[in-house]
Design an enzyme around this catalytic site. Structure first.
Site, mmCIF file in Angstrom:
data_model
loop_
_atom_site.group_PDB
_atom_site.id
_atom_site.type_symbol
_atom_site.label_atom_id
_atom_site.label_comp_id
_atom_site.label_asym_id
_atom_site.label_seq_id
_atom_site.Cartn_x
_atom_site.Cartn_y
_atom_site.Cartn_z
ATOM 1 N N GLU A 224 -16.797 1.670 44.748
ATOM 2 C CA GLU A 224 -16.919 3.050 44.260
ATOM 3 C C GLU A 224 -16.973 3.050 42.742
ATOM 4 O O GLU A 224 -16.162 2.417 42.079
ATOM 5 C CB GLU A 224 -15.677 3.811 44.759
ATOM 6 N N ASP A 226 -16.588 5.768 40.024
ATOM 7 C CA ASP A 226 -16.276 7.155 39.692
ATOM 8 C C ASP A 226 -16.803 7.458 38.300
ATOM 9 O O ASP A 226 -16.172 7.120 37.301
ATOM 10 C CB ASP A 226 -14.761 7.388 39.744
ATOM 11 N N GLU A 229 -14.350 12.255 37.262
ATOM 12 C CA GLU A 229 -13.289 12.942 37.991
ATOM 13 C C GLU A 229 -12.623 13.816 36.944
ATOM 14 O O GLU A 229 -12.113 13.305 35.940
ATOM 15 C CB GLU A 229 -12.304 11.958 38.579
ATOM 16 N N HIS A 240 -14.137 0.961 40.839
ATOM 17 C CA HIS A 240 -13.237 0.336 41.834
ATOM 18 C C HIS A 240 -14.087 -0.638 42.652
ATOM 19 O O HIS A 240 -15.103 -0.222 43.214
ATOM 20 C CB HIS A 240 -12.721 1.355 42.850
#
Ligand SMILES: *[C@@H]1O[C@H](CO)[C@@H](O)[C@H](O)[C@H]1NC(C)=O
Length: 450
Positions: A224, A226, A229, A240
């Protein structure tokens, strides 16, 4: 004598016809070096977890946060019995689009239910997600976070889901990307109702503080990135990495469940390596009236730089820039004792940060930025979502976390929100009209999109 004729009985997870599935359109720009861009027409699809699932006579397979014991006694029977239906995007889920802009509303009181948050994926066509390889590329979008309070998270990120939502790998999944199947992320979520074409009914436990969600035996893991956020008080970008290729259904210790004391024992790096300007020592950058004024839309540029400057090179750096009021604003410079004063994510930044904050360095162990680059080569799907946090009230993003550590300890303070903020029952009742608007998505070579 009678012969029993099986009239094309599909032994699989199919789709219902109670509600037509009409994907909200969302255009975006494919850019070339030099800055000329071509408009691409796309659309978004709602994740299957949010959808009504019922049998052929419209009896609920899943109601509230529990499975029907008669229709869903086991994973296969449940998938054979149950259909996933189309979505009324605006009426039930508060999802609307116009041109290049997508708005997600937090709480929607529909005719049959109260919906909380949503998660959608960018589609290339009716049954395939748009796949991106981010290496040596730049991804840009504009976001309006002015209506997101403490505890809320308007997120834009990439995960390595299957392009077709899993239909070719799992013949029992007949719904596919058209109905938003195949989600996975680096938390290996256990709340996914159907994974790999089978219902996640085994060991299903309704969540005590969430009337819509529960957790089953299996988790859905994948790498993932990101990109975004955020709410109006805090923001972070965080890679991640998982040690598996693409979507992977985990079972037992490989899920890395925090509750089982095994957070760092699974296939994914759950902590990630985050760059949150507030946490990295600049508390006057992101917020209402601050250097980036979150009362207004802001354009966010993220660059995925490779070592040799080619698309095939090793991923070595993730840079961030902002554009607001016609001005390009560079990311903040790290201001933490014991850390170099960079302003981007590199392996060195991650190693220094983990040691300065006393955090476990699972990011390096799971492969670091070069590992992330390999997942990019595999292909990533774009996710846009709005959510509140039933585990830890989003305090990891916008407040003091862990809450039992002194706020003065480096790395503990991540944003200005109170530790008492962000409880889902509070944000859902006090800020139901919260929303996030994402617009003007652009993708292309470095420095081509802003
Ligand atoms: C925060 O970052 C901005 C942008 O880089 C910079 O202009 C400002 O001086 C920084 N503030 C502090 C207190 O470091």
């Amino acid at each position: 004598m009678f012969a029993i004729v099986l009239l094309g009985l599909t032994r699989s997870l199919g789709t219902g016809t109670n509600q037509a599935e009409n994907h909200p359109s969302l255009s975006w720009q494919n850019c070339r070096s030099g800055g000329s861009c071509t408009q691409t027409s796309g659309s978004v699809v709602l994740d299957s977890n949010w959808r009504w699932t019922h049998d052929s006579s419209l009896t609920n397979c899943y109601d509230g946060n529990e499975w029907s014991s008669s229709l869903c006694p086991d994973p296969k029977t449940c998938s054979d019995n149950c259909l996933i239906d189309g979505a009324d995007y605006s009426g039930t889920y508060g999802i609307t689009s116009s041109g290049n802009s997508l708005k997600l509303v937090f709480v929607t009181n529909g005719p049959y239910s109260t919906n909380i948050g949503s998660r959608v994926y960018l589609l290339k066509d009716e049954s395939h997600y748009q796949i991106f390889d981010l290496k040596n590329k730049e991804f840009t979008f504009t976001v309006d976070d002015s209506n997101l309070d403490c505890g809320l998270n308007g997120a834009l990120y990439f995960v390595s889901m299957d392009e077709d939502g899993g239909t070719s790998r799992f013949s029992s999944n007949k719904a596919g990307a058209k109905y938003g199947t195949g989600y996975c992320d680096a938390q290996c979520p256990h709340d996914i109702k159907f994974i790999n074409g089978e219902a996640n009914v085994e060991n299903w436990k309704p969540q005590t503080n969430d009337e819509n969600a529960g957790n089953g035996r299996y988790g859905a893991c994948c790498t993932e990135m990101d990109i975004w956020e955020a709410n109006k008080y805090a923001t972070a970008y965080t890679p991640h990495i998982c040690t598996v290729n693409g979507e992977y259904r985990c079972d037992g210790s490989e899920c890395g469940d925090t509750d089982s004391g095994n957070r760092y024992g699974g296939v994914c790096d759950k902590d990630g390596c985050d760059f949150n300007s507030y946490r990295m020592g600049n508390t006057s950058f992101w917020g209402p009236g601050l250097i980036i004024d979150t009362g207004k839309p802001v354009t966010v540029v993220t660059q995925f730089v490779t070592k040799d400057g080619t698309d095939n090179g090793q991923l070595s750096e993730i840079r961030r820039k902002y554009v607001q009021g016609g001005k390009v604003i560079e990311n903040t410079v790290v201001n933490i004792a014991g850390m170099s004063s960079g302003n981007s994510i590199t392996d060195d930044f991650c190693n220094e940060q983990k040691s300065a904050f006393g955090d476990t360095n699972d990011f390096e162990k799971k492969g670091g930025l070069s590992g992330l680059g390999k997942a990019f080569d595999y292909g990533m799907v774009l996710v846009l979502s709005l959510w509140d946090d039933h585990q830890v009230n989003m305090l990891w993003l916008d407040s003091i976390y862990p809450t039992d550590q002194p706020a003065s300890q480096p790395g503990v303070k991540r944003g200005p929100c109170a530790t008492s903020s962000g409880a889902p029952s509070d944000v859902e009742s006090q800020h139901p009209d919260s929303s996030v608007t994402f617009s003007d998505i652009r993708f292309g070579p470095i420095d081509s999109t802003y």
